[in-house]
Design a protein around this motif. Structure first.
Motif, PDB file in Angstrom:
ATOM      1  N   GLN A  77     -24.284 -17.156   4.282  1.00 29.28           N
ATOM      2  CA  GLN A  77     -24.259 -18.588   4.006  1.00 29.28           C
ATOM      3  C   GLN A  77     -24.157 -19.308   5.342  1.00 29.28           C
ATOM      4  N   ASN A  78     -25.106 -20.182   5.629  1.00 30.12           N
ATOM      5  CA  ASN A  78     -25.147 -20.902   6.906  1.00 30.12           C
ATOM      6  C   ASN A  78     -25.075 -19.937   8.090  1.00 30.12           C
ATOM      7  N   ASP A  79     -25.814 -18.854   8.014  1.00 34.55           N
ATOM      8  CA  ASP A  79     -25.879 -17.818   9.056  1.00 34.55           C
ATOM      9  C   ASP A  79     -24.588 -17.026   9.224  1.00 34.55           C
ATOM     10  N   PHE A  80     -23.617 -17.168   8.322  1.00 32.65           N
ATOM     11  CA  PHE A  80     -22.368 -16.415   8.389  1.00 32.65           C
ATOM     12  C   PHE A  80     -22.358 -15.359   7.292  1.00 32.65           C
ATOM     13  N   LYS A  81     -22.208 -14.091   7.687  1.00 30.78           N
ATOM     14  CA  LYS A  81     -22.099 -13.007   6.718  1.00 30.78           C
ATOM     15  C   LYS A  81     -20.721 -13.063   6.081  1.00 30.78           C
ATOM     16  N   GLY A  82     -20.675 -12.702   4.805  1.00 34.20           N
ATOM     17  CA  GLY A  82     -19.395 -12.724   4.121  1.00 34.20           C
ATOM     18  C   GLY A  82     -19.416 -11.938   2.836  1.00 34.20           C
ATOM     19  N   VAL A  83     -18.250 -11.813   2.250  1.00 37.74           N
ATOM     20  CA  VAL A  83     -18.082 -11.149   0.965  1.00 37.74           C
ATOM     21  C   VAL A  83     -17.449 -12.148   0.010  1.00 37.74           C
ATOM     22  N   SER A  84     -18.006 -12.255  -1.171  1.00 39.82           N
ATOM     23  CA  SER A  84     -17.441 -13.111  -2.218  1.00 39.82           C
ATOM     24  C   SER A  84     -16.989 -12.228  -3.370  1.00 39.82           C
ATOM     25  N   LEU A  85     -15.808 -12.496  -3.887  1.00 39.60           N
ATOM     26  CA  LEU A  85     -15.279 -11.763  -5.033  1.00 39.60           C
ATOM     27  C   LEU A  85     -15.088 -12.750  -6.177  1.00 39.60           C
ATOM     28  N   GLU A  86     -15.867 -12.570  -7.216  1.00 43.39           N
ATOM     29  CA  GLU A  86     -15.706 -13.383  -8.423  1.00 43.39           C
ATOM     30  C   GLU A  86     -14.846 -12.573  -9.379  1.00 43.39           C
ATOM     31  N   MET A  87     -13.733 -13.162  -9.850  1.00 48.23           N
ATOM     32  CA  MET A  87     -12.816 -12.391 -10.694  1.00 48.23           C
ATOM     33  C   MET A  87     -12.154 -13.276 -11.745  1.00 48.23           C
ATOM     34  N   GLY A  88     -11.889 -12.672 -12.880  1.00 50.27           N
ATOM     35  CA  GLY A  88     -11.141 -13.351 -13.918  1.00 50.27           C
ATOM     36  C   GLY A  88      -9.671 -13.366 -13.551  1.00 50.27           C
ATOM     37  N   VAL A  89      -8.980 -14.439 -13.901  1.00 52.10           N
ATOM     38  CA  VAL A  89      -7.544 -14.526 -13.627  1.00 52.10           C
ATOM     39  C   VAL A  89      -6.841 -15.094 -14.854  1.00 52.10           C
ATOM     40  N   THR A  90      -5.709 -14.484 -15.182  1.00 56.74           N
ATOM     41  CA  THR A  90      -4.822 -14.967 -16.237  1.00 56.74           C
ATOM     42  C   THR A  90      -3.427 -14.983 -15.648  1.00 56.74           C
ATOM     43  N   TRP A  91      -2.753 -16.128 -15.796  1.00 53.21           N
ATOM     44  CA  TRP A  91      -1.408 -16.244 -15.230  1.00 53.21           C
ATOM     45  C   TRP A  91      -0.553 -17.092 -16.153  1.00 53.21           C
ATOM     46  N   HIS A  92       0.466 -16.488 -16.699  1.00 49.61           N
ATOM     47  CA  HIS A  92       1.439 -17.189 -17.528  1.00 49.61           C
ATOM     48  C   HIS A  92       2.751 -17.173 -16.756  1.00 49.61           C
ATOM     49  N   CYS A  93       2.991 -18.255 -16.046  1.00 50.42           N
ATOM     50  CA  CYS A  93       4.095 -18.359 -15.097  1.00 50.42           C
ATOM     51  C   CYS A  93       5.297 -19.030 -15.751  1.00 50.42           C
ATOM     52  N   ALA A  94       6.442 -18.388 -15.674  1.00 45.94           N
ATOM     53  CA  ALA A  94       7.675 -18.950 -16.227  1.00 45.94           C
ATOM     54  C   ALA A  94       8.418 -19.784 -15.185  1.00 45.94           C
ATOM     55  N   GLY A  95       7.726 -20.180 -14.134  1.00 44.28           N
ATOM     56  CA  GLY A  95       8.345 -20.978 -13.085  1.00 44.28           C
ATOM     57  C   GLY A  95       8.367 -22.452 -13.455  1.00 44.28           C
ATOM     58  N   LYS A  96       8.651 -23.272 -12.448  1.00 46.01           N
ATOM     59  CA  LYS A  96       8.666 -24.707 -12.696  1.00 46.01           C
ATOM     60  C   LYS A  96       8.310 -25.475 -11.433  1.00 46.01           C
ATOM     61  N   ILE A  97       7.788 -26.669 -11.654  1.00 43.70           N
ATOM     62  CA  ILE A  97       7.481 -27.593 -10.572  1.00 43.70           C
ATOM     63  C   ILE A  97       8.075 -28.937 -10.974  1.00 43.70           C
ATOM     64  N   VAL A  98       8.868 -29.528 -10.092  1.00 43.68           N
ATOM     65  CA  VAL A  98       9.483 -30.828 -10.361  1.00 43.68           C
ATOM     66  C   VAL A  98       9.078 -31.801  -9.261  1.00 43.68           C
ATOM     67  N   MET A  99       8.504 -32.924  -9.677  1.00 43.91           N
ATOM     68  CA  MET A  99       8.161 -34.001  -8.750  1.00 43.91           C
ATOM     69  C   MET A  99       9.094 -35.170  -9.024  1.00 43.91           C
ATOM     70  N   VAL A 100       9.464 -35.888  -7.964  1.00 46.81           N
ATOM     71  CA  VAL A 100      10.411 -36.996  -8.094  1.00 46.81           C
ATOM     72  C   VAL A 100       9.816 -38.270  -7.512  1.00 46.81           C
ATOM     73  N   LEU A 101       9.929 -39.337  -8.280  1.00 48.64           N
ATOM     74  CA  LEU A 101       9.641 -40.690  -7.832  1.00 48.64           C
ATOM     75  C   LEU A 101      10.803 -41.519  -8.348  1.00 48.64           C
ATOM     76  N   ASP A 102      11.853 -41.625  -7.518  1.00 43.41           N
ATOM     77  CA  ASP A 102      13.119 -42.214  -7.977  1.00 43.41           C
ATOM     78  C   ASP A 102      12.900 -43.448  -8.823  1.00 43.41           C
ATOM     79  N   PRO A 103      13.527 -43.528  -9.964  1.00 44.36           N
ATOM     80  CA  PRO A 103      14.477 -42.610 -10.571  1.00 44.36           C
ATOM     81  C   PRO A 103      13.832 -41.615 -11.541  1.00 44.36           C
TER      82      PRO A 103
END
Length: 142
Positions: A77-103
């Motif tokens: 691609q654009n004269d650059f050799k490379g490797v592309s990996l196309e893969m299926g992904v499944t992720w059920h994450c029990a984590g959390k993300i919290v954003m704050v805009l007071d209050p």
């Protein structure tokens, strides 16, 4: 483009084992990228006073993504050799993300992601570290 051999099922046990060994470090890295790189981009894109929003808590939990059906392709691609990996992904994450805009606190729990990921390793170099860059994209909305 030259396609390589595909892998699925038991052929991916090595990958899941490898990711399991690195998961504590990968998730910390992702958490830092969100806080240090994504947060300023979001703040810059929002009008005042919304641009004061920040990530207060980011935790991706202990369950790592599960990959399936990996299809490698060698291409140029654009004269650059490379490797592309196309893969299926499944992720059920029990984590959390919290954003704050007071209050106000906005939180996400039990995040799920399913789709196809494209991992591009490009350019291939003739010296160490052999791969000059990496790009990860979703081929379809998660």
């Amino acid at each position: 483009a030259e396609e390589g051999p595909s892998a699925a099922g038991d052929d991916l046990k090595w990958l899941h084992w490898l990711l399991g060994q690195h998961w504590p470090y990968l998730k910390k890295s992702m958490e830092k990228v969100i806080k240090k790189e994504l947060e300023p981009i979001i703040q810059e894109a929002l009008p005042k006073p919304l641009n004061k929003i920040s990530f207060q808590d980011i935790d991706f939990g202990d369950v790592m993504p599960n990959f399936s059906d990996i299809h490698p392709v060698f291409d140029i691609q654009n004269d650059f050799k490379g490797v592309s990996l196309e893969m299926g992904v499944t992720w059920h994450c029990a984590g959390k993300i919290v954003m704050v805009l007071d209050p106000v606190r906005i939180g996400l729990d039990n995040i799920s992601l399913e789709g196809t990921v494209l991992l591009k390793l490009r350019p291939i170099l003739d010296r160490l570290p052999i791969i000059g860059g990496m790009q990860i994209t979703m081929l379809s909305p998660p």
